[in-house]
Write a protein that holds these residues in place. Structure first.
Motif, short mmCIF file in Angstrom:
data_model
loop_
_atom_site.label_atom_id
_atom_site.label_comp_id
_atom_site.label_asym_id
_atom_site.label_seq_id
_atom_site.Cartn_x
_atom_site.Cartn_y
_atom_site.Cartn_z
N VAL A 173 1.14 -1.24 0.47
CA VAL A 173 0.10 -0.17 0.44
C VAL A 173 0.75 1.05 0.23
O VAL A 173 0.29 2.62 -1.18
CB VAL A 173 -0.96 0.06 1.33
N PRO A 174 2.04 1.78 1.13
CA PRO A 174 2.16 2.35 0.92
C PRO A 174 3.61 2.79 -0.81
O PRO A 174 3.20 3.70 -0.91
CB PRO A 174 4.06 2.33 1.73
N GLU A 175 3.63 1.74 -0.95
CA GLU A 175 4.35 1.88 -2.38
C GLU A 175 3.32 2.89 -3.46
O GLU A 175 4.03 3.33 -4.30
CB GLU A 175 4.63 1.14 -2.98
N ARG A 191 0.40 4.24 -2.82
CA ARG A 191 0.21 5.46 -2.27
C ARG A 191 1.15 6.82 -3.00
O ARG A 191 0.70 8.01 -3.45
CB ARG A 191 -0.50 5.64 -1.40
#
Lengths: 300, 299
Positions: B226-228, B230
């Motif tokens: 998810v962080p990558e 976003r």
């Protein structure tokens, strides 16, 4: 020997040559670097093959060194460097120096550095200078972008200047990580408790005003959270327009130092699953930016 | 009287004159508007004296109407307008200004992020048609960004990287970005927040042009952490909303703006919504189908 500062932009970012910062500096040299920082907010020093110890010695000329929050929160065996003051801005898996796996939580945490921020603005006293030294750089990407918050402030219209003048923001490491969907867990609540800062700060030496923006901001005191965040986004977009931004493409053995009280910065993407990028960071505790009312927490 | 379109940018956003949209249109007129939409993606009409029924009648020329998601997530007594009419105003059901901490107001602030309407539906919106009834004295522009030009301007490596990426969209993802939580929607509406999937690169069915299907409603990329995902979506959105891809519309009363959600993003800009009325009404045309297969909900 007097050194030379070549302006990269008229009054933003200077390239310093004619000085060896691996050697101890005279008081005059330190004062001249500080004067250069006050003027340019970002200074780059090419061709400086600093060791870790030399970086720490050079940094200590400018004040008390901070211990990075990531090192504070990490278990000792997960740290790459024994020296706590040295921030690990690399994609290495700790001491092994293998590349971090795609789902490595340190990688997730570090991805938030791709959002515009001011270092350690989540502390009651945010960072003054950050000093970043390049040991290994990727062939493509992985730049550091800098945005001039003095020029960004000056370019606001008068109504907005009035509106932001006395606003107080809340900062936490949790807020910046939350923006990319990463939940920060800390055993010590004081590491993540929001702290307050003025949105407009005045530089203690030059007296110039600047916007103290950061992705660590999660709210404005007295505002509903969604309204605060939408407004902070608008301000950040204004403040990071191309005319305020310099993108630094790293070469090996460069030291770049910036004043977190006057600039935001961010990392840009590179192929971090395939290529190495090893930068080492030292930070100086800031002075002169304390908000008028009592901060929510002590620095440490 | 013949309809004319004056380009506001070379191939993006056209200013239309010489047509009264409140009257029934001929097939040729509808076709001319559609051709203009295919070329410019955003069309601006002036002095169109719509009431809600006339706006809905005009909108039906372009396909099936969507029910407003805002209306779907409101109780009947909370609605100011018909179900097919999205209430883009700062007024409550009694035509009073919404106060600072009003739940609907805070949710609507998510419209200040770049998005594509109803990208949180498996069959997302085709056109949106927004009619200005009351406009504020200052601010409250709507900005548009051309996702065809943004796609074309990507370098070849990025085009190859994104070609087959599939993203996940939910209304909750856009609101979460400004700190409006899932729980704030109310227990009755949680089912409306279930994510749907879309291709990141779409091809326009008529022109064959590719475009970036970006939206603040995106929460992740299938198969990515998810962080990558976003961080990458932020980079792409920043690329896609650079000034050279943008058009800002400054509203006058009785303007109607139509945009194609398949090829553009848009966002609202700030205004003094606690003191100044802004009453815009949107009808929305349902798209032709899914952009990618959906995952069936577990029983």
């Amino acid at each position: 020997m007097a050194f030379n500062i070549r302006p990269v932009r008229p009054v933003f970012v200077g390239e310093v040559t004619g000085i060896d910062i691996c050697q101890p500096l005279s008081r005059d040299q330190v004062a001249a670097i500080e004067a250069g920082m006050d003027q340019y907010a970002v200074l780059t020093f090419p061709d400086q093959p600093l060791t870790d110890d030399q970086q720490v010695v050079f940094s200590a000329n400018f004040g008390e060194l901070e211990i990075p929050l990531a090192a504070q929160m990490a278990k000792p065996e997960a740290r790459r460097f024994d020296k706590l003051e040295l921030g690990d801005i690399s994609n290495f898996d700790g001491k092994s120096e293998n590349l971090r796996a795609r789902d490595d939580s340190r990688r997730m945490y570090a991805l938030a550095n791709r959002l515009w921020h001011s270092d350690a603005s989540f502390r009651a006293i945010g960072a003054g200078y950050t000093l970043l030294h390049s040991r290994i750089v990727p062939s493509n990407g992985g730049n550091t972008g800098f945005a001039d918050m003095r020029a960004a402030y000056d370019a606001l219209d008068d109504a907005t200047k009035v509106e932001v003048e006395n606003l107080v923001t809340e900062h936490s490491i949790v807020f910046s990580r939350e923006q990319i969907g990463f939940e920060v867990k800390s055993d010590d609540a004081s590491n993540v408790r929001p702290v307050k800062h003025p949105l407009v700060v005045m530089h203690p030496v030059t007296g110039r005003k600047s916007l103290y923006l950061s992705s660590h901001i999660g709210g404005i005191v007295g505002w509903p959270v969604p309204e605060a965040r939408a407004f902070i986004r608008d301000l950040t977009e204004h403040a990071t327009q191309p005319q305020f931004v310099y993108s630094h493409k790293w070469r090996v053995n460069e030291l770049v130092m910036w004043d977190n009280r006057m600039v935001m910065h961010r990392a840009t993407r590179f192929n971090d699953l395939k290529e190495q990028r090893d930068l080492r960071r030292t930070s100086i505790k800031g002075v002169g930016l304390a908000v008028a009312d009592a901060p929510a927490m002590a620095a440490e | 009287m013949t309809m004319t379109i004056t380009p506001l940018h070379p191939d993006f956003a056209g200013d239309v004159a010489g047509i009264d949209l409140t009257q029934p249109l001929t097939a040729a007129q509808v076709a001319a508007i559609e051709a203009g939409m295919d070329r410019y993606a955003v069309l601006v009409f002036h002095d169109q004296h719509f009431d809600d029924d006339k706006q809905l009648a005009f909108s039906r020329n372009f396909g099936e109407l969507e029910v407003s998601s805002g209306a779907e997530m409101s109780k009947p007594e909370e609605r100011r307008l018909k179900m097919e009419m999205a209430d883009i105003s700062n007024l409550d059901q009694n035509n009073r200004l919404r106060p600072a901490d009003d739940r609907k107001r805070l949710g609507a602030l998510g419209n200040r992020l770049w998005h594509s309407d109803a990208s949180f539906r498996a069959v997302p919106a085709k056109y949106s048609l927004l009619s200005a009834r009351v406009v504020p004295g200052k601010g409250g522009n709507t900005e548009f960004a051309d996702m065809r030009a943004a796609y074309d301007a990507l370098d070849d490596a990025t085009k190859a990287e994104i070609e087959d990426l599939v993203t996940e969209h939910s209304n909750a993802y856009s609101r979460e970005q400004i700190g409006y939580q899932k729980a704030d929607y109310g227990a009755d509406y949680q089912g409306k927040l279930r994510p749907v999937r879309h291709r990141l690169v779409r091809t326009h069915p008529v022109t064959g042009r590719k475009s970036l299907y970006l939206s603040a409603h995106i929460g992740t990329i299938i198969g990515w952490p998810v962080p990558e995902a976003r961080a990458f979506m932020r980079d792409l959105t920043e690329h896609a909303t650079q000034p050279q891809f943008r058009h800002a519309h400054e509203w006058k009363p009785r303007d109607l703006v139509i945009w194609d959600n398949r090829t553009t993003m848009h966002r609202a800009r700030r205004y003094d919504d606690l003191h100044d009325v802004r009453d815009l009404r949107r009808s929305t045309i349902r798209g032709d189908g899914v952009t990618v297969a959906q995952v069936q909900q577990a029983a």
